[in-house]
Design an enzyme around this catalytic site. Structure first.
Site, PDB file in Angstrom:
ATOM      1  N   HIS A 160     -30.256   3.071 -34.045  1.00  0.00           N
ATOM      2  CA  HIS A 160     -31.304   3.189 -35.052  1.00  0.00           C
ATOM      3  C   HIS A 160     -31.830   1.820 -35.465  1.00  0.00           C
ATOM      4  O   HIS A 160     -31.073   0.845 -35.581  1.00  0.00           O
ATOM      5  CB  HIS A 160     -30.777   3.910 -36.285  1.00  0.00           C
ATOM      6  N   CYS A 216     -36.188   2.063 -33.157  1.00  0.00           N
ATOM      7  CA  CYS A 216     -37.438   2.221 -33.889  1.00  0.00           C
ATOM      8  C   CYS A 216     -37.793   0.911 -34.605  1.00  0.00           C
ATOM      9  O   CYS A 216     -36.905   0.122 -34.951  1.00  0.00           O
ATOM     10  CB  CYS A 216     -37.314   3.335 -34.924  1.00  0.00           C
TER      11      CYS A 216
END
Length: 360
Positions: A160, A216
């Protein structure tokens, strides 16, 4: 008054508080024992002797990995981090496969010694190799520690990524980009400023670092000064992302190149294969595919290949269930549909991306 002693393992100076006979090093976790003055003769017999402490668990971050001495052309070192956040609401499917495939690629394609690769995943049994915030910080420190001209370093991260407001005015878009270690909900995220200070600014002349960041909001997660803005036809311009404060976020003479999964305001996707064994991050898959299909000659050819593959790749990658993990991920399969992310390239200095050779 604090006394300075050197760590018995990594020789880092440590401040020893008064009346203390041992201290743990924050970098390598080794315990250094300091000889106490002998007790008075009349009290010596009354003292209970504690059993001797066992040897500390060796830390992989405090020294160069074992093995033969560095080759004349320089050492190759890598930190590979894949975090699945299993058993949490943040769970990702492809990150562990990303890490395994990147390790395979480095060893078999680019001849990185296996002993010079540190893997940080939840599957590791070594407590120093669980991808916590502390361990990831120490691994990045190890990566650049003692680097010399000719060294080739690589940092791969699959997990992440996020962003948070920047109040110093140094970010063009007003946000700092971040990586999310396994324990980010309790220990916090690692901000791009820290990553830049840890592995970018220390690099001396002659050292080369590549970062492959599949996360991301990762476009400028290394805070490098220049971003290659490429359109769909392959034409590009370099954007100046230097901080307004004038702080230099490049290196001390070395070279750094970062391929990231998407722009700062975009998210990166997993590929959902027909079988769980082939789930990977889309960006990592397309990077490996570009190399395996012969598009790895220049930085421009890699970036163009990745962006083209992302545009045409679907969420389903063909292939039989019996196909091995490595074969499947390095050769690819049928694709359809599209993913809404655009891989990015950032660097310390602008250059001609179609003439500069890519090498690890």
């Amino acid at each position: 008054m604090f006394m300075l002693v050197n760590c018995s393992n990594c020789r880092t100076p440590l401040q020893l508080p008064p009346a203390t006979t041992s201290i743990r090093c924050a970098l390598c976790q080794a315990i250094t024992h300091i000889a106490a003055p002998p007790p008075p003769a009349e009290e010596a017999s009354d003292r209970r002797q504690d059993p001797p402490a066992g040897p500390p668990i060796p830390s992989p971050f405090s020294h160069a990995p074992p093995g033969p001495p560095p080759a004349a052309h320089g050492r190759k070192k890598a930190v590979i981090c894949g975090i699945s956040y299993r058993y949490s609401r943040h769970e990702l499917k492809g990150c562990l496969n990303d890490a395994k495939c990147m390790k395979y690629l480095l060893i078999n394609k680019f001849k990185f010694p296996e002993s010079s690769i540190i893997m940080l995943t939840e599957e590791e049994t070594d407590p120093y190799k669980i991808p916590t915030k502390h361990n990831l910080r120490m691994a990045l420190y190890w990566l650049v520690q003692g680097c010399q001209p000719g060294d080739s370093l690589l940092f791969h991260y699959s997990g992440h990524g996020s962003r948070q407001r920047n109040f110093s005015g140094d970010e063009v878009d007003g946000y700092d980009e971040t990586l999310c270690p396994l324990d980010f909900e309790t220990q916090g995220m690692i901000v791009d400023d820290e990553i830049n200070a840890a592995i970018v600014r220390p690099l001396p002349h002659g050292v080369k670092l590549h970062a492959i960041i599949d996360a991301c909001h990762s476009g400028t997660v290394l805070d490098l000064p220049f971003l290659c803005r490429m359109n769909r036809s392959g034409q590009y311009v370099w954007e100046d992302h230097r901080p307004r404060s004038g702080l230099w976020t490049g290196t001390n003479g070395g070279e750094v190149f970062s391929f990231s999964g998407c722009d700062d305001d975009q998210t990166s996707a997993d590929t959902s294969a027909l079988s769980k064994i082939t789930s990977t991050g889309a960006m990592t898959f397309c990077f490996i595919q570009a190399i395996e299909r012969g598009h790895g000659t220049t930085y421009g050819s890699i970036l163009n290949s990745m962006r083209s593959a992302i545009r045409t790749a679907g969420n389903d990658l063909g292939g039989g269930v019996a196909t091995s993990l490595i074969t499947m991920l390095l050769t690819g399969g049928s694709t359809s549909g599209g993913l809404r992310q655009e891989p990015q390239l950032t660097a310390c200095q602008p250059f001609d991306v179609y003439t500069k050779p890519f090498s690890l």
